[in-house]
Design an enzyme around this catalytic site. Structure first.
Site, PDB file in Angstrom:
ATOM      1  N   CYS A   1       8.157  13.728 -29.196  1.00 58.21           N
ATOM      2  CA  CYS A   1       8.415  14.609 -30.508  1.00 58.21           C
ATOM      3  C   CYS A   1       7.014  15.768 -30.017  1.00 58.21           C
ATOM      4  CB  CYS A   1       8.274  13.716 -31.879  1.00 58.21           C
ATOM      5  SG  CYS A   1       6.663  13.144 -31.707  1.00 58.21           S
TER       6      CYS A   1
ATOM      7  N   ALA B   1      -7.520  -0.926   3.494  1.00 60.13           N
ATOM      8  CA  ALA B   1      -9.468  -0.951   2.996  1.00 60.13           C
ATOM      9  C   ALA B   1      -9.881  -2.786   2.772  1.00 60.13           C
ATOM     10  CB  ALA B   1      -9.870   0.042   1.986  1.00 60.13           C
TER      11      ALA B   1
ATOM     12  N   ASP C   1       1.585  -7.093   7.622  1.00 53.85           N
ATOM     13  CA  ASP C   1       0.815  -5.758   6.580  1.00 53.85           C
ATOM     14  C   ASP C   1       2.076  -5.107   7.904  1.00 53.85           C
ATOM     15  OD1 ASP C   1       0.748  -2.760   6.530  1.00 53.85           O
ATOM     16  OD2 ASP C   1      -1.699  -4.141   5.011  1.00 53.85           O
TER      17      ASP C   1
ATOM     18  N   ASP D   1      -1.976  -3.320  -2.628  1.00 55.00           N
ATOM     19  CA  ASP D   1      -1.669  -1.896  -3.576  1.00 55.00           C
ATOM     20  C   ASP D   1      -0.392  -1.599  -3.661  1.00 55.00           C
ATOM     21  OD1 ASP D   1       0.565  -1.466  -1.421  1.00 55.00           O
ATOM     22  OD2 ASP D   1      -0.316  -0.094  -0.885  1.00 55.00           O
ATOM     23  N   ASN D   2       0.022  -2.578  -4.716  1.00 52.07           N
ATOM     24  CA  ASN D   2       0.677  -2.600  -5.652  1.00 52.07           C
ATOM     25  C   ASN D   2       0.968  -4.064  -6.400  1.00 52.07           C
ATOM     26  OD1 ASN D   2       3.928  -4.138  -4.639  1.00 52.07           O
ATOM     27  ND2 ASN D   2       2.802  -3.146  -2.901  1.00 52.07           N
TER      28      ASN D   2
ATOM     29  N   ARG E   1     -11.560   4.612   5.557  1.00 51.01           N
ATOM     30  CA  ARG E   1     -12.567   4.029   4.620  1.00 51.01           C
ATOM     31  C   ARG E   1     -11.879   2.197   5.286  1.00 51.01           C
ATOM     32  NH1 ARG E   1      -7.939   6.348   2.542  1.00 51.01           N
ATOM     33  NH2 ARG E   1      -6.039   4.621   2.000  1.00 51.01           N
TER      34      ARG E   1
ATOM     35  N   LYS F   1      -1.147  -1.610  11.858  1.00 51.22           N
ATOM     36  CA  LYS F   1      -2.444  -2.280  10.990  1.00 51.22           C
ATOM     37  C   LYS F   1      -3.202  -3.836  11.688  1.00 51.22           C
ATOM     38  CE  LYS F   1      -2.937   1.032   6.922  1.00 51.22           C
ATOM     39  NZ  LYS F   1      -3.068   0.999   6.227  1.00 51.22           N
TER      40      LYS F   1
END
Length: 806
Positions: free
Chosen positions: A683, A529, A555, A627-628, A566, A579
């Site tokens: 806990c 995007a 990519d 994206d990471n 998008r 892409k």
């Protein structure tokens, strides 16, 4: 627009499509309607459109979840339905109008009407990505419509190429409601509609949301149209936005009483109750593992409270004296039962009603401006005045101020001083003449980066107007980026047009900077995007558009259907293709001079033979579209090592961030880290989970313990029993004892020799896990599905262990 009527007394056949005669069943009255846009639908003798669609297995509000999965996650199903029933008019198809239209088509509104009376000029090619040199001389709206339609064939797109009037705004509203009944594409057919069909059309007319957006309109005409939209019943959302060089503005008027159903789109805050007092006001205390996010005045409801069951009636109650782990209720609980245990308190999100002022009144009294840069806190009132002065200049002289013209800038300043003197409210004590010079000099230019930014803002405001979700812009927003100009004054001769597609940009930054952009070597990592947007922007700006420049994009991903909503450079026929390759080809279509190379390599240590030292050394700028975090950190490290500027950005739903990294001037991306995500205390997870995150954490812990950690311990024991036991004895702690017990259970109590025994064990384990003490049952009963998922995963692992196919 509605066309002339044509009788339809018998079956009509055109291009092999038969449209049946209207039903001859007796009716009290008939109405004749004609339309020339929409998608052809047959058989309107079935009654209302909803009946027709149900009979044919169709649903006009059906959401394609594969295509709109990201939007569904952010907006929700109800908001998406409102959006899909909305119609929008976009007037002015220069760069800003094209960006807005593109965003709305991708979002999936019901229909868009494009209005523009102007012809395409070479100047427009620096901002409108759907125009080419072959389109010069054509109407802008007509030149854009086909390419916009390719983005989403479910959106009805039509054009208006003549001057707009108030009456046409009414026609636009009625037309888009009638198109829901008369879904006609290239056919000009008259339908006779029954009373029930007209009633359905009227109901759709009331339920649909309508918005008009103007990007190139005089102030006088804008006031006229806004008055009409503001007083219309129901009101039509009116948005006026302009891009003038490095300056931009947005004005919103959604009517005298606009209801925002969800102010922020966030999930309601919740808390787990620890105690409730029998007092007036009642004090509610919550467990202290998480801070409460309630504020004074919030409404909350209670559920699953034991003892003080009167609070479980679902009635919203007001919060007062909110604190981090407690709050008071504006209610007397002295007559209620005594609190025993349990209970969840949940925030009730309240709708908010906004009273927008019409543009006529807002110009005189703009109120508070929305700020985007607190270092320019006094800038918005001056820009408010500057845009009024520019309108007066254009009205007086019939053209924009010339780039670099001191004379025109002085005339605009005189208009600003005159308008300021007439103001009774918000009168400025001092006017920054240097800023007004920059404003006047670049006022004719619609720059692509500014259009992309404001296109996103206005697109979101349209979606807010149509859906009622998220707080809208109220009411003026001004932005400038004068810091993007070179520090030294530009030679006026450097701002003169060169009869090229970059003339608008040259009129602001000069021809010398334009040449540097064209010769730049750039590297984009990612073509999703953000990558698509970056490619489009760079192509329009002329970056790497000379033989000396080059842009490399990489990519390793391929196009999926969910990308199409998008990532606007892709089409449905590109699904499955790389892409980067498709994006590069689409960007070259925007600007044939774009010098671009597409790769399918992941930028990582493993590909440093591709992106070697020579490659990194040749770059002028690096742009992340990742994206990471891992990939971001790697690219940041390479840019830091080779001292290359980096543009870093990211999106998350409606939120986004950007960071410009300049060597020796700013900190790098990796210099600061986001705070770690909050994790529930173990806990709480094991003793009293009270939200879905706790349940997921608990289920994953159980899954890993049963099918990962325990088998690993058993294998260690079987590999060398004496060494393993010696290590456990040496440890001598509770953890060692627990591990030994798990090994014994696995080899003895829980030992399974056949598949049937594995199934029996899994079922018994499931029964044990959901047969908790009462505190567990309270929190986990509604989450048994999670446990079932974990059970199925466990069974899947068992099946794999026994090498079973089914």
């Amino acid at each position: 627009m509605l066309t002339g009527k044509r009788a339809c007394e018998a079956d009509v056949e055109e291009d092999g499509v038969v449209i049946e005669e209207a039903s001859k069943k007796a009716r009290a009255e008939e109405y004749v309607i004609s339309s020339t846009s929409g998608a052809l639908a047959e058989g309107y003798n079935h009654g209302p459109l909803m009946d027709y669609e149900v009979a044919n297995g169709k649903n006009s509000m059906e959401i394609d979840e594969d295509l709109h999965s990201r939007q569904l996650a952010v907006y929700g199903r109800e908001t998406m339905r409102r959006l899909f029933a909305s119609s929008v008019l976009v007037s002015g198809l220069q760069g800003l109008g094209a960006e807005i239209a593109k965003n709305l088509v991708l979002a999936g509104v019901k229909s868009i009407t494009l209005h523009d009376e102007g012809k395409v000029e070479l100047w427009d090619l620096s901002s409108n990505f759907y125009l080419s040199e072959d389109d010069v001389g054509k109407n802008r709206a007509m030149a854009c419509v086909q390419k916009l339609q390719e983005l989403n064939n479910t959106v009805i797109i039509s054009t208006i190429t003549v001057a707009l009037s108030k009456e046409q705004l009414s026609d636009f509203q009625i037309k888009n409601s009638l198109e829901t009944i008369c879904q006609v594409n290239k056919y000009d057919v008259v339908y006779k509609l029954s009373i029930s069909q007209v009633w359905f059309c009227a109901m759709h007319f009331q339920q649909s949301r309508l918005a008009v957006v103007f990007t190139d309109i005089s102030l006088e005409k804008a006031i006229e149209f806004d008055d009409y939209c503001h007083n219309h019943q129901p009101p039509i959302a009116f948005i006026k936005s302009e891009i003038r060089g490095l300056f931009g503005s947005v004005f919103c008027d959604f009517g005298p009483m606009f209801t925002v159903v969800d102010v922020n789109g966030e999930e309601p805050h919740t808390g787990i109750i620890a105690s409730i007092s029998n007092d007036c006001p009642a004090l509610v205390s919550c467990v202290d593992d998480e801070r409460l996010e309630f504020q004074d005045g919030d409404l909350v409801i209670f559920s699953e409270v034991q003892g003080m069951i009167e609070l479980n009636d679902g009635k919203p109650r007001k919060v007062v004296n909110a604190r981090p782990y407690s709050f008071a209720l504006e209610e007397d609980t002295t007559g209620f039962g005594t609190y025993n245990r349990g209970g969840i308190v949940t925030q009730v999100k309240q709708p908010k009603v906004l009273q927008f002022k019409p543009l006529r009144d807002a110009l005189r009294d703009p109120g508070d401006f929305l700020l985007s840069d607190f270092s320019k806190i006094d800038r918005s009132p001056l820009l408010h005045l500057a845009f009024e002065a520019l309108d007066a200049f254009r009205h007086e002289f019939g053209h924009f101020p010339a780039p670099g013209s001191e004379e025109d800038a002085q005339k605009l300043t005189n208009f600003a001083v005159s308008i300021n003197e007439r103001k009774s409210n918000c009168k400025l004590e001092e006017i920054d003449r240097k800023l007004l010079y920059h404003f006047a000099s670049g006022s004719r230019a619609v720059l692509n980066p500014m259009a992309a930014m404001f296109g996103g803002i206005v697109g979101q405001e349209v979606m807010k107007a149509c859906s009622g979700k998220f707080h809208p812009l109220f009411q003026f927003f001004y932005f400038d980026s004068v810091e993007s100009l070179l520090p030294e004054p530009l030679d006026p001769n450097d701002l003169k047009p060169l009869n090229s597609r970059y003339d608008a940009q040259i009129s602001v930054f000069g021809a010398k900077l334009q040449k540097k952009l064209e010769e730049a070597n750039a590297f984009i990592i990612g073509s999703g995007a953000l990558g698509c947007e970056f490619l489009k922007n760079l192509a329009l700006m002329g970056v790497s558009c000379s033989p000396k420049g080059k842009l490399t994009i990489t990519d390793d991903d391929v196009i999926e259907k969910s990308n199409l909503s998008r990532q606007f450079l892709f089409r449905d026929w590109n699904i499955g293709q790389a892409k980067s390759t498709v994006a590069a080809a689409a960007a070259t279509a925007i600007n044939p001079s774009f010098h671009i190379e597409a790769l399918q390599n992941r930028a990582s240590p493993e590909t440093e033979n591709v992106f070697d030292d020579t490659f990194w050394g040749s770059l002028d700028v690096v742009i992340n579209a990742l994206d990471n975090v891992t990939a971001r950190m790697y690219i940041d490290g390479r840019c830091l090592y080779f001292q290359k500027p980096l543009l870093e950005s990211g999106t998350l739903g409606t939120k986004c961030n950007t960071q410009m990294v300049v060597p020796h001037l700013t900190e790098n991306y990796g210099a600061s880290r986001d705070p770690p995500e909050k994790q529930a205390p173990m806990c709480t997870v094991h003793s009293f989970p009270h939200n879905i995150d706790h349940c997921l954490t608990w289920a994953r812990s159980e899954f890993e313990g049963i099918l990962d950690k325990t088998p690993n311990e058993v294998n260690k024991f079987l590999a060398n029993p004496s060494e393993y036991l010696a290590a456990m004895k040496a440890a001598g702690d509770a953890q060692a004892r627990d591990l030994l017990e798990r090994v014994v259970d696995c080899l003895d109590t829980d030992r399974c020799d056949t598949f049937q025994e594995c199934v029996t064990w899994a079922r018994l384990r499931y029964n044990f896990l959901i047969s908790f003490p009462s505190t567990w049952q309270h929190a986990m009963f509604s989450n048994k599905t999670i446990l079932m998922i974990m059970l199925l995963k466990a069974l899947g692992s068992i099946f794999q262990h026994f090498e079973l196919e089914n």
